[in-house]
Design a protein around this motif. Structure first.
Motif, PDB file in Angstrom:
ATOM      1  N   PHE A  36       0.848  -1.180   0.000  1.00 57.61           N
ATOM      2  CA  PHE A  36       0.000   0.000   0.000  1.00 57.61           C
ATOM      3  C   PHE A  36       0.883   1.229   0.000  1.00 57.61           C
ATOM      4  O   PHE A  36       2.018   1.200   0.426  1.00 57.61           O
ATOM      5  N   GLY A  37       0.328   2.286  -0.545  1.00 61.12           N
ATOM      6  CA  GLY A  37       0.996   3.575  -0.580  1.00 61.12           C
ATOM      7  C   GLY A  37      -0.057   4.631  -0.350  1.00 61.12           C
ATOM      8  O   GLY A  37      -0.790   4.588   0.630  1.00 61.12           O
ATOM      9  N   SER A  38      -0.179   5.535  -1.299  1.00 60.11           N
ATOM     10  CA  SER A  38      -1.177   6.599  -1.180  1.00 60.11           C
ATOM     11  C   SER A  38      -2.595   6.047  -1.138  1.00 60.11           C
ATOM     12  O   SER A  38      -3.490   6.644  -0.562  1.00 60.11           O
ATOM     13  N   GLN A  39      -2.798   4.874  -1.773  1.00 61.23           N
ATOM     14  CA  GLN A  39      -4.122   4.260  -1.790  1.00 61.23           C
ATOM     15  C   GLN A  39      -4.603   3.887  -0.401  1.00 61.23           C
ATOM     16  O   GLN A  39      -5.783   3.961  -0.109  1.00 61.23           O
ATOM     17  N   SER A  40      -3.686   3.418   0.430  1.00 61.08           N
ATOM     18  CA  SER A  40      -3.990   2.954   1.795  1.00 61.08           C
ATOM     19  C   SER A  40      -5.055   1.875   1.814  1.00 61.08           C
ATOM     20  O   SER A  40      -5.836   1.780   2.748  1.00 61.08           O
ATOM     21  N   THR A  43     -12.114  -0.718   0.880  1.00 59.12           N
ATOM     22  CA  THR A  43     -13.081  -1.633   1.482  1.00 59.12           C
ATOM     23  C   THR A  43     -13.831  -2.368   0.377  1.00 59.12           C
ATOM     24  O   THR A  43     -14.039  -1.838  -0.709  1.00 59.12           O
ATOM     25  N   GLU A  44     -14.199  -3.604   0.673  1.00 60.41           N
ATOM     26  CA  GLU A  44     -14.968  -4.414  -0.262  1.00 60.41           C
ATOM     27  C   GLU A  44     -16.116  -5.060   0.496  1.00 60.41           C
ATOM     28  O   GLU A  44     -16.076  -5.208   1.714  1.00 60.41           O
ATOM     29  N   ILE A  45     -17.133  -5.473  -0.249  1.00 61.69           N
ATOM     30  CA  ILE A  45     -18.268  -6.170   0.353  1.00 61.69           C
ATOM     31  C   ILE A  45     -18.285  -7.594  -0.189  1.00 61.69           C
ATOM     32  O   ILE A  45     -18.249  -7.810  -1.403  1.00 61.69           O
ATOM     33  N   TYR A  46     -18.279  -8.574   0.726  1.00 65.33           N
ATOM     34  CA  TYR A  46     -18.297  -9.979   0.352  1.00 65.33           C
ATOM     35  C   TYR A  46     -19.413 -10.662   1.137  1.00 65.33           C
ATOM     36  O   TYR A  46     -19.413 -10.643   2.371  1.00 65.33           O
ATOM     37  N   ARG A  47     -20.379 -11.214   0.439  1.00 65.72           N
ATOM     38  CA  ARG A  47     -21.533 -11.888   1.046  1.00 65.72           C
ATOM     39  C   ARG A  47     -22.213 -10.991   2.083  1.00 65.72           C
ATOM     40  O   ARG A  47     -22.538 -11.422   3.183  1.00 65.72           O
ATOM     41  N   GLY A  48     -22.364  -9.729   1.724  1.00 66.58           N
ATOM     42  CA  GLY A  48     -23.079  -8.793   2.573  1.00 66.58           C
ATOM     43  C   GLY A  48     -22.271  -8.170   3.685  1.00 66.58           C
ATOM     44  O   GLY A  48     -22.729  -7.256   4.355  1.00 66.58           O
ATOM     45  N   TYR A  51     -15.526  -5.438   4.504  1.00 70.43           N
ATOM     46  CA  TYR A  51     -14.246  -5.646   5.170  1.00 70.43           C
ATOM     47  C   TYR A  51     -13.181  -4.796   4.492  1.00 70.43           C
ATOM     48  O   TYR A  51     -13.314  -4.418   3.328  1.00 70.43           O
ATOM     49  N   ALA A  52     -12.121  -4.513   5.229  1.00 68.18           N
ATOM     50  CA  ALA A  52     -11.038  -3.653   4.726  1.00 68.18           C
ATOM     51  C   ALA A  52      -9.972  -4.495   4.046  1.00 68.18           C
ATOM     52  O   ALA A  52      -9.583  -5.548   4.555  1.00 68.18           O
ATOM     53  N   VAL A  53      -9.534  -4.035   2.895  1.00 72.80           N
ATOM     54  CA  VAL A  53      -8.409  -4.641   2.198  1.00 72.80           C
ATOM     55  C   VAL A  53      -7.245  -3.674   2.385  1.00 72.80           C
ATOM     56  O   VAL A  53      -7.183  -2.622   1.748  1.00 72.80           O
ATOM     57  N   ASN A  54      -6.337  -4.009   3.307  1.00 65.87           N
ATOM     58  CA  ASN A  54      -5.250  -3.098   3.646  1.00 65.87           C
ATOM     59  C   ASN A  54      -4.097  -3.156   2.655  1.00 65.87           C
ATOM     60  O   ASN A  54      -3.362  -2.189   2.502  1.00 65.87           O
ATOM     61  N   PHE A  55      -3.908  -4.289   2.010  1.00 66.06           N
ATOM     62  CA  PHE A  55      -2.830  -4.437   1.041  1.00 66.06           C
ATOM     63  C   PHE A  55      -3.426  -4.682  -0.337  1.00 66.06           C
ATOM     64  O   PHE A  55      -4.299  -5.526  -0.506  1.00 66.06           O
ATOM     65  N   VAL A  56      -2.922  -3.951  -1.304  1.00 58.23           N
ATOM     66  CA  VAL A  56      -3.428  -4.007  -2.673  1.00 58.23           C
ATOM     67  C   VAL A  56      -2.497  -4.884  -3.510  1.00 58.23           C
ATOM     68  O   VAL A  56      -1.273  -4.754  -3.420  1.00 58.23           O
ATOM     69  N   PRO A  57      -3.034  -5.790  -4.347  1.00 54.75           N
ATOM     70  CA  PRO A  57      -2.169  -6.624  -5.181  1.00 54.75           C
ATOM     71  C   PRO A  57      -1.449  -5.793  -6.241  1.00 54.75           C
ATOM     72  O   PRO A  57      -2.031  -4.913  -6.864  1.00 54.75           O
TER      73      PRO A  57
END
Length: 112
Positions: A36-40, A43-48, A51-57
């Motif tokens: 992660f960088g500037s994006q930090s 958040t995504e929604i999975y099955r309602g 949750y936070a995605v702290n690291f981006v692929p």
């Protein structure tokens, strides 16, 4: 010689590889990474549930090129990987003092 380390968005990998091949780059190492960088993250929604995605692929490219090709390779990566949105990546350039091709024993520029 220069070692170019680039972190780019995964969907740009093939386009960057083709552009570098056209430029004359003969090889690269590619690793799937997360960071992660500037994006930090986001958040995504999975099955309602949200949750936070702290690291981006990302994809990490490591390329060793002769000094004469370094600036062109950096420019090619930068222009090809750019989407204009946050998270396009970073490029680092380091000096390489020695290179050796194990199979033939060729050294430095000949080993590239």
């Amino acid at each position: 010689m220069k070692l170019i380390i680039a972190a780019i968005k995964p969907f740009k990998l093939e386009e960057v590889r083709e552009a570098l091949t056209t430029l004359g780059v003969r090889g690269m190492m590619v690793t799937e990474i997360k960071g992660f960088g500037s994006q930090s993250g986001h958040t995504e929604i999975y099955r309602g549930a949200e949750y936070a995605v702290n690291f981006v692929p990302k994809m990490r490219l490591e390329i060793v090129v002769p000094d004469s090709l370094a600036d062109a390779a950096v420019e090619t990566i930068a222009t090809t990987a750019k989407t204009g949105k946050i998270g396009d990546g970073k490029i680092f350039v380091l000096d390489v003092s020695q290179a050796l091709r194990v199979r033939t024993g060729e050294t430095n520029d000949d080993a590239l």
